[in-house]
Design a protein around this motif. Sequence first.
Motif, PDB file in Angstrom:
ATOM      1  N   GLY A  33       0.804  -1.212   0.000  1.00 38.31           N
ATOM      2  CA  GLY A  33       0.000   0.000   0.000  1.00 38.31           C
ATOM      3  C   GLY A  33       0.836   1.260   0.000  1.00 38.31           C
ATOM      4  O   GLY A  33       0.375   2.310   0.423  1.00 38.31           O
ATOM      5  N   ASP A  60       2.069   3.074  -2.537  1.00 33.76           N
ATOM      6  CA  ASP A  60       1.936   4.083  -3.575  1.00 33.76           C
ATOM      7  C   ASP A  60       0.555   3.964  -4.231  1.00 33.76           C
ATOM      8  O   ASP A  60       0.337   3.114  -5.071  1.00 33.76           O
ATOM      9  CB  ASP A  60       3.046   3.886  -4.607  1.00 33.76           C
ATOM     10  N   GLY A  61      -0.357   4.843  -3.868  1.00 35.01           N
ATOM     11  CA  GLY A  61      -1.687   4.832  -4.482  1.00 35.01           C
ATOM     12  C   GLY A  61      -2.529   3.687  -3.961  1.00 35.01           C
ATOM     13  O   GLY A  61      -2.509   3.374  -2.775  1.00 35.01           O
ATOM     14  N   ASP A  62      -3.279   3.065  -4.884  1.00 32.50           N
ATOM     15  CA  ASP A  62      -4.132   1.946  -4.496  1.00 32.50           C
ATOM     16  C   ASP A  62      -3.279   0.755  -4.061  1.00 32.50           C
ATOM     17  O   ASP A  62      -2.255   0.454  -4.689  1.00 32.50           O
ATOM     18  CB  ASP A  62      -5.016   1.527  -5.671  1.00 32.50           C
ATOM     19  N   PRO A  63      -3.707   0.050  -3.014  1.00 34.15           N
ATOM     20  CA  PRO A  63      -2.927  -1.113  -2.577  1.00 34.15           C
ATOM     21  C   PRO A  63      -2.921  -2.211  -3.634  1.00 34.15           C
ATOM     22  O   PRO A  63      -3.900  -2.395  -4.366  1.00 34.15           O
ATOM     23  CB  PRO A  63      -3.630  -1.560  -1.299  1.00 34.15           C
ATOM     24  N   VAL A  64      -1.815  -2.942  -3.699  1.00 26.95           N
ATOM     25  CA  VAL A  64      -1.669  -4.071  -4.607  1.00 26.95           C
ATOM     26  C   VAL A  64      -1.636  -5.336  -3.744  1.00 26.95           C
ATOM     27  O   VAL A  64      -0.869  -5.413  -2.785  1.00 26.95           O
ATOM     28  CB  VAL A  64      -0.369  -3.960  -5.442  1.00 26.95           C
TER      29      VAL A  64
END
Length: 110
Positions: free
Chosen positions: A54, A56-60
């Motif tokens: 989480g 950078d931007g939306d979590p992966v």
Amino acid sequence: MAQYLMSVLHDSDSLAPAEEMAAIDVFNERLQADGHWVFAGGLAGPSSATVVDGRDGDPVFTDGPYLESKEHIVGFWIVEAPHLDVALRLAAEGSKACNRRVELRPFLGE
């Protein structure tokens, strides 16, 4: 008193046989009686892991463990010990009880 993580290392998803579980129970009871016990638990296999990024931007969300390795952590103890020598002795006793290698690491700030 310092706290330590004792990670139990194993190379399969097989559960401990009854005699090892009995030895682990005895070790757990001794940790509690001697005031070293904080927490312990067993973990599901690495195939059940999800890596969450989480930053950078939306979590992966990624399936699987963060590292592919023959060995993985199957359980752990968190113990309190007055110094490293006691923690090393506890790790050796834990390793014998569970019949697996144990990695000992101190928590920061103790």
